[in-house]
Design an enzyme around this catalytic site. Structure first.
Site, PDB file in Angstrom:
ATOM      1  N   LYS A  21       1.560  -0.923  -0.290  1.00 17.65           N
ATOM      2  CA  LYS A  21      -0.519  -0.170   0.121  1.00 17.65           C
ATOM      3  C   LYS A  21       0.315   1.415   0.142  1.00 17.65           C
ATOM      4  O   LYS A  21       0.516   2.147  -0.989  1.00 17.65           O
ATOM      5  CB  LYS A  21      -1.458   0.132   0.802  1.00 17.65           C
ATOM      6  CG  LYS A  21      -2.121  -1.198   1.548  1.00 17.65           C
ATOM      7  CD  LYS A  21      -2.544  -1.937   2.283  1.00 17.65           C
ATOM      8  CE  LYS A  21      -3.776  -2.247   1.563  1.00 17.65           C
ATOM      9  NZ  LYS A  21      -4.401  -3.016   3.484  1.00 17.65           N
ATOM     10  N   GLN A  65      -4.934  -1.443   9.686  1.00 14.66           N
ATOM     11  CA  GLN A  65      -4.442  -3.170   8.875  1.00 14.66           C
ATOM     12  C   GLN A  65      -4.581  -3.949  10.110  1.00 14.66           C
ATOM     13  O   GLN A  65      -4.339  -4.399  11.287  1.00 14.66           O
ATOM     14  CB  GLN A  65      -3.014  -3.004   8.869  1.00 14.66           C
ATOM     15  CG  GLN A  65      -3.020  -4.376   7.944  1.00 14.66           C
ATOM     16  CD  GLN A  65      -3.675  -4.615   6.789  1.00 14.66           C
ATOM     17  OE1 GLN A  65      -3.431  -3.634   5.795  1.00 14.66           O
ATOM     18  NE2 GLN A  65      -3.849  -5.301   6.234  1.00 14.66           N
ATOM     19  N   ASP A  88     -11.443   2.325   3.715  1.00 19.00           N
ATOM     20  CA  ASP A  88     -11.457   1.332   4.135  1.00 19.00           C
ATOM     21  C   ASP A  88     -12.797   0.657   3.849  1.00 19.00           C
ATOM     22  O   ASP A  88     -13.329   0.059   3.945  1.00 19.00           O
ATOM     23  CB  ASP A  88     -10.323   0.362   5.483  1.00 19.00           C
ATOM     24  CG  ASP A  88      -9.646  -0.810   4.822  1.00 19.00           C
ATOM     25  OD1 ASP A  88      -9.604  -1.324   4.142  1.00 19.00           O
ATOM     26  OD2 ASP A  88      -9.204  -1.378   6.153  1.00 19.00           O
TER      27      ASP A  88
END
Ligand code: NDP
Length: 252
Positions: A21, A65, A88
């Site tokens: 990412k 994460q 997200d």
């Protein structure tokens, strides 16, 4: 656009996802911050970091994460992210908007699955779409997105009976389970579109949830692992971050 990623602990798969990412953000010229926190960090410290990033004008997207270590509850952390920075798409406000078909940040993996179908100009109207897996981050949102596009959707899970038979009826089959090569070639309807979300490490090699070798002989289209949904997930994260930046400055 600025993207901040928080990662807690040393899980090797998570480290790889985060560095991919970070690489992609930099390649696109985004501003990128990665906050690597030690395994023993407290829930309060992670929350404080989220609050700080919420009020940082250089940051338009925040990603925590997952999974987090066991002593940290995921829910309060995800809920603390401002919905407008939740690139997200896991905040209940964004998931709720997705549910009612309102504008929201669509979770990246499900969004990537839909983009793949759009790329091949696949018309979902009236088609049988089957999703294997019902997690909040993949299975359920994928099913909602397929439904919104007028597919007839079946959702399967660990208690589903006659799974091979149900899969065989699918014009579009999305598999997000986490079991290496569980879906066999003879579960695929000839010509079907098969999208394999699974990522499993077997003897140091990555494989999907679908037996690619056998299924690719029957399917019309099939996405590989690695190199399929994974890169699309990162791409859609960048799309959401760009969208957040545009929203903030009212850019078209
Ligand atoms: P979860 O473990 O949260 O969910 C797995 C789902 O699979 C559950 O709904 C479970 O059913 C179902 N399931 C388990 N066993 C069976 C079975 N034998 N038959 C049918 N269904 C079964 O996983 P995620 O949704 O988070 O992830 C799924 C896979 O996708 C994983 O391999 C993960 O690594 C990968 N992934 C890949 C991403 C990418 O970027 N490519 C992003 C996110 C995930 P039940 O609900 O009944 O327990």
């Amino acid at each position: 656009p600025g993207l901040a990623v928080i990662i807690v602990g040393e899980d090797p798969a998570s480290q790889t996802y985060v560095s991919n990412k970070e690489k992609t953000s930099k390649k696109l010229g985004f501003y990128s911050e990665v906050h690597r926190l030690p395994e023993e960090v407290s829930q309060e410290e992670v929350l404080q970091m989220v609050h700080r990033l919420n009020s940082d004008d250089n940051i338009h997207g925040i990603l925590v994460q997952l999974p987090l270590p066991k002593h940290i509850q995921e829910e309060p952390i995800i809920h603390a992210i401002l919905p407008e920075k939740d690139v997200d798409g896991f905040h209940p406000v964004n998931l709720g908007n997705l549910m009612i078909g309102a504008q929201s940040y669509i979770p990246c993996t499900p969004h990537g699955v839909i983009k793949m179908l759009e790329y091949i100009n696949y018309d979902l109207k009236g088609k049988n779409a089957t999703v294997v897996g019902r997690s909040n981050i993949v299975g359920k949102p994928v099913a909602l997105l397929l439904l919104e596009r007028h597919a007839t959707v079946t959702i399967c899970h660990s208690r589903t009976q006659n799974l091979p038979e149900i899969c065989r009826r699918a014009d579009v089959l999305v598999v997000a389970v986490g079991r290496p090569e569980m879906v066999k070639g003879d579960w695929i309807k000839p010509g079907a579109v098969v999208i394999d979300v699974g990522i499993n490490s077997v003897d140091g090699k990555l494989v999907g949830d679908v037996d690619f070798e056998a299924a690719s002989k029957v399917a019309g289209y099939i996405s590989p692992v690695p190199g399929g949904v994974g890169p699309m997930t990162i791409t859609m994260l960048m799309v959401n971050t760009l969208q957040s930046f545009k929203n903030k400055y009212n850019l078209k």
